[in-house]
Design a protein around this motif. Structure first.
Motif, PDB file in Angstrom:
ATOM      1  N   ASP A 168       1.655   8.059  -4.787  1.00 45.14           N
ATOM      2  CA  ASP A 168       2.787   7.329  -4.218  1.00 45.14           C
ATOM      3  C   ASP A 168       4.063   7.585  -5.008  1.00 45.14           C
ATOM      4  OD1 ASP A 168       3.203   4.402  -5.942  1.00 45.14           O
ATOM      5  OD2 ASP A 168       1.400   5.573  -6.265  1.00 45.14           O
ATOM      6  N   SER A 169       3.949   7.806  -6.313  1.00 48.38           N
ATOM      7  CA  SER A 169       5.144   7.884  -7.167  1.00 48.38           C
ATOM      8  C   SER A 169       5.609   9.314  -7.402  1.00 48.38           C
ATOM      9  CB  SER A 169       4.855   7.235  -8.527  1.00 48.38           C
ATOM     10  OG  SER A 169       3.985   8.049  -9.293  1.00 48.38           O
ATOM     11  N   ASP A 170       6.878   9.427  -7.784  1.00 48.71           N
ATOM     12  CA  ASP A 170       7.443  10.739  -8.112  1.00 48.71           C
ATOM     13  C   ASP A 170       6.811  11.354  -9.365  1.00 48.71           C
ATOM     14  OD1 ASP A 170       8.989  10.222  -5.932  1.00 48.71           O
ATOM     15  OD2 ASP A 170      10.900  10.109  -6.994  1.00 48.71           O
ATOM     16  N   PRO A 171       6.627  10.583 -10.460  1.00 49.09           N
ATOM     17  CA  PRO A 171       5.952  11.176 -11.627  1.00 49.09           C
ATOM     18  C   PRO A 171       4.546  11.664 -11.285  1.00 49.09           C
ATOM     19  CG  PRO A 171       7.055   9.153 -12.252  1.00 49.09           C
ATOM     20  CD  PRO A 171       7.110   9.218 -10.760  1.00 49.09           C
ATOM     21  N   GLY A 172       3.847  10.899 -10.460  1.00 48.55           N
ATOM     22  CA  GLY A 172       2.491  11.272 -10.107  1.00 48.55           C
ATOM     23  C   GLY A 172       2.412  12.522  -9.275  1.00 48.55           C
ATOM     24  N   VAL A 173       3.253  12.609  -8.255  1.00 49.25           N
ATOM     25  CA  VAL A 173       3.195  13.780  -7.385  1.00 49.25           C
ATOM     26  C   VAL A 173       3.708  15.015  -8.122  1.00 49.25           C
ATOM     27  CG1 VAL A 173       5.479  13.726  -6.247  1.00 49.25           C
ATOM     28  CG2 VAL A 173       3.440  14.422  -4.948  1.00 49.25           C
ATOM     29  N   THR A 174       4.612  14.826  -9.070  1.00 50.36           N
ATOM     30  CA  THR A 174       5.071  15.936  -9.898  1.00 50.36           C
ATOM     31  C   THR A 174       3.922  16.466 -10.745  1.00 50.36           C
ATOM     32  OG1 THR A 174       7.336  15.073  -9.992  1.00 50.36           O
ATOM     33  CG2 THR A 174       6.679  16.612 -11.728  1.00 50.36           C
ATOM     34  N   ALA A 175       3.137  15.575 -11.334  1.00 53.34           N
ATOM     35  CA  ALA A 175       1.969  15.985 -12.122  1.00 53.34           C
ATOM     36  C   ALA A 175       0.985  16.759 -11.266  1.00 53.34           C
ATOM     37  CB  ALA A 175       1.288  14.756 -12.718  1.00 53.34           C
ATOM     38  N   ALA A 177       1.465  18.401  -8.373  1.00 54.54           N
ATOM     39  CA  ALA A 177       1.976  19.693  -7.925  1.00 54.54           C
ATOM     40  C   ALA A 177       2.029  20.704  -9.064  1.00 54.54           C
ATOM     41  CB  ALA A 177       3.359  19.516  -7.309  1.00 54.54           C
ATOM     42  N   LYS A 178       2.460  20.263 -10.251  1.00 54.25           N
ATOM     43  CA  LYS A 178       2.530  21.173 -11.399  1.00 54.25           C
ATOM     44  C   LYS A 178       1.142  21.628 -11.844  1.00 54.25           C
ATOM     45  CE  LYS A 178       6.971  19.850 -13.445  1.00 54.25           C
ATOM     46  NZ  LYS A 178       7.656  19.325 -14.656  1.00 54.25           N
ATOM     47  N   ALA A 179       0.140  20.800 -11.578  1.00 56.61           N
ATOM     48  CA  ALA A 179      -1.230  21.194 -11.909  1.00 56.61           C
ATOM     49  C   ALA A 179      -1.752  22.268 -10.963  1.00 56.61           C
ATOM     50  CB  ALA A 179      -2.146  19.978 -11.865  1.00 56.61           C
ATOM     51  N   GLY A 180      -1.079  22.434  -9.824  1.00 54.05           N
ATOM     52  CA  GLY A 180      -1.500  23.423  -8.850  1.00 54.05           C
ATOM     53  C   GLY A 180      -2.234  22.848  -7.662  1.00 54.05           C
ATOM     54  N   CYS A 181      -2.377  21.515  -7.622  1.00 46.46           N
ATOM     55  CA  CYS A 181      -3.072  20.869  -6.506  1.00 46.46           C
ATOM     56  C   CYS A 181      -2.215  20.891  -5.244  1.00 46.46           C
ATOM     57  CB  CYS A 181      -3.374  19.408  -6.841  1.00 46.46           C
ATOM     58  SG  CYS A 181      -4.470  19.147  -8.248  1.00 46.46           S
ATOM     59  N   ARG A 194      17.005   6.813  -4.149  1.00 44.04           N
ATOM     60  CA  ARG A 194      16.535   7.807  -5.114  1.00 44.04           C
ATOM     61  C   ARG A 194      15.995   9.031  -4.380  1.00 44.04           C
ATOM     62  NH1 ARG A 194      11.662   6.088  -8.785  1.00 44.04           N
ATOM     63  NH2 ARG A 194      13.268   4.799  -9.790  1.00 44.04           N
ATOM     64  N   PRO A 195      16.523  10.222  -4.663  1.00 44.49           N
ATOM     65  CA  PRO A 195      15.984  11.424  -4.021  1.00 44.49           C
ATOM     66  C   PRO A 195      14.531  11.643  -4.432  1.00 44.49           C
ATOM     67  CG  PRO A 195      18.114  11.870  -5.067  1.00 44.49           C
ATOM     68  CD  PRO A 195      17.665  10.529  -5.551  1.00 44.49           C
ATOM     69  N   PHE A 196      13.729  12.159  -3.520  1.00 46.24           N
ATOM     70  CA  PHE A 196      12.341  12.461  -3.852  1.00 46.24           C
ATOM     71  C   PHE A 196      12.265  13.673  -4.771  1.00 46.24           C
ATOM     72  CE2 PHE A 196      11.636   9.994   0.018  1.00 46.24           C
ATOM     73  CZ  PHE A 196      10.543   9.228  -0.339  1.00 46.24           C
ATOM     74  N   ALA A 197      11.238  13.705  -5.588  1.00 44.66           N
ATOM     75  CA  ALA A 197      10.985  14.881  -6.409  1.00 44.66           C
ATOM     76  C   ALA A 197      10.734  16.074  -5.477  1.00 44.66           C
ATOM     77  CB  ALA A 197       9.766  14.652  -7.294  1.00 44.66           C
ATOM     78  N   GLU A 198      11.336  17.186  -5.772  1.00 44.32           N
ATOM     79  CA  GLU A 198      11.182  18.377  -4.926  1.00 44.32           C
ATOM     80  C   GLU A 198      10.171  19.308  -5.586  1.00 44.32           C
ATOM     81  OE1 GLU A 198      14.974  20.093  -4.093  1.00 44.32           O
ATOM     82  OE2 GLU A 198      15.772  18.255  -3.193  1.00 44.32           O
ATOM     83  N   VAL A 199       8.890  19.078  -5.289  1.00 47.81           N
ATOM     84  CA  VAL A 199       7.826  19.850  -5.925  1.00 47.81           C
ATOM     85  C   VAL A 199       6.901  20.485  -4.895  1.00 47.81           C
ATOM     86  CG1 VAL A 199       7.854  18.586  -8.106  1.00 47.81           C
ATOM     87  CG2 VAL A 199       6.481  17.714  -6.195  1.00 47.81           C
ATOM     88  N   GLY A 200       7.385  20.562  -3.653  1.00 49.05           N
ATOM     89  CA  GLY A 200       6.599  21.215  -2.606  1.00 49.05           C
ATOM     90  C   GLY A 200       5.526  20.333  -1.997  1.00 49.05           C
ATOM     91  N   GLN A 201       5.620  19.022  -2.203  1.00 53.29           N
ATOM     92  CA  GLN A 201       4.619  18.120  -1.663  1.00 53.29           C
ATOM     93  C   GLN A 201       4.815  17.891  -0.168  1.00 53.29           C
ATOM     94  OE1 GLN A 201       7.441  17.217  -3.138  1.00 53.29           O
ATOM     95  NE2 GLN A 201       7.710  14.992  -3.283  1.00 53.29           N
ATOM     96  N   MET A 202       3.731  17.457   0.488  1.00 58.01           N
ATOM     97  CA  MET A 202       3.807  16.958   1.848  1.00 58.01           C
ATOM     98  C   MET A 202       3.954  15.437   1.788  1.00 58.01           C
ATOM     99  SD  MET A 202       0.975  19.292   3.865  1.00 58.01           S
ATOM    100  CE  MET A 202      -0.384  18.778   2.807  1.00 58.01           C
TER     101      MET A 202
END
Length: 227
Positions: A168-175, A177-181, A194-202
């Motif tokens: 649900d959170s930006d720190p979480g989804v960043t982790a 995506a950076k892990a490669g999941c 607050r803009p969403f983290a841009e890490v390629g998530q759906m």
């Protein structure tokens, strides 16, 4: 289907962020914080580890307010509220039951301490769905570092790129995506500006929708590799 489904807990599986926010606001009033200050401060902590949250609180609270005393009171309020029942997010029970029937490998990857996380999931009647729970005190680094998701995937014996992660959170989804999941974000409490983290998530509105997106996307990726 993804090799493993990796789930955050608070705000994704458990509808606890609002409980925590209410406790934080009550404590803020008791400690004399300005109107709205506790609300804003709490939203800045969502998704972060306890240690990072403590540092952020210390940077915002007035020097005469003990962070330790503030945290202790917040925890007391939270425990009292959760003793009345552990709230679960919409579609979570049915979605996890469906995955379990399909034989899916599932784990929880949370910033909450492991023992507390397992207790909360057990209270909610969800713990038996998961092969393991990996808490914030059981990993080498905390979100938004990718370590929690890399270590969860490794525990299953899978490459993170074959796993789907839900946050649900930006720190979480960043982790994640950076892990490669394959990362899917189901936003819960966050500032509307607050803009969403841009890490390629759906993005999805519910866990049911998020899991369906991940299953479809993983099938598409595998099909494209086999062509």
């Amino acid at each position: 289907m993804p090799a493993a489904f990796l789930f955050d807990m608070d705000g994704l599986l458990l509808d606890t962020e609002r409980v925590y926010l209410n406790a934080f606001e009550e404590c803020g009033t008791a400690f004399g914080l300005k109107e709205g200050q506790a609300h804003t401060l709490y939203l800045s902590l969502v998704g972060h580890s306890g240690a990072e949250s403590g540092r952020r609180m210390a940077a915002v609270l007035e020097p005469d307010i003990s962070v330790s005393a503030f945290e202790t009171r917040v925890v007391e309020l939270i425990e009292a509220k959760l003793a009345q029942g552990m709230p679960v997010r919409p579609t979570v029970r049915d979605t996890l039951a469906r995955l379990r029937e399909k034989g899916a490998e599932m784990a929880v990857v949370t910033s909450t301490k492991g023992d507390s996380a397992r207790s909360h999931l057990e209270q909610a009647g969800l713990l038996d769905h998961f092969q393991f729970v990996l808490g914030g005190d059981e990993v080498s680094a905390n979100k938004p570092d990718p370590a929690p998701y890399r270590e969860a995937a490794a525990r299953f014996g899978f490459d993170p790129k074959h796993c789907a992660a839900f946050e649900d959170s930006d720190p979480g989804v960043t982790a994640a995506a950076k892990a490669g999941c394959l990362a899917v974000q189901v936003p819960d409490l966050r500032p509307s500006d607050r803009p969403f983290a841009e890490v390629g998530q759906m993005f999805a509105e519910t866990l049911h929708h998020a899991v369906s997106l991940a299953e479809d996307e993983m099938a598409r990726l595998r099909a494209s590799l086999s062509v």
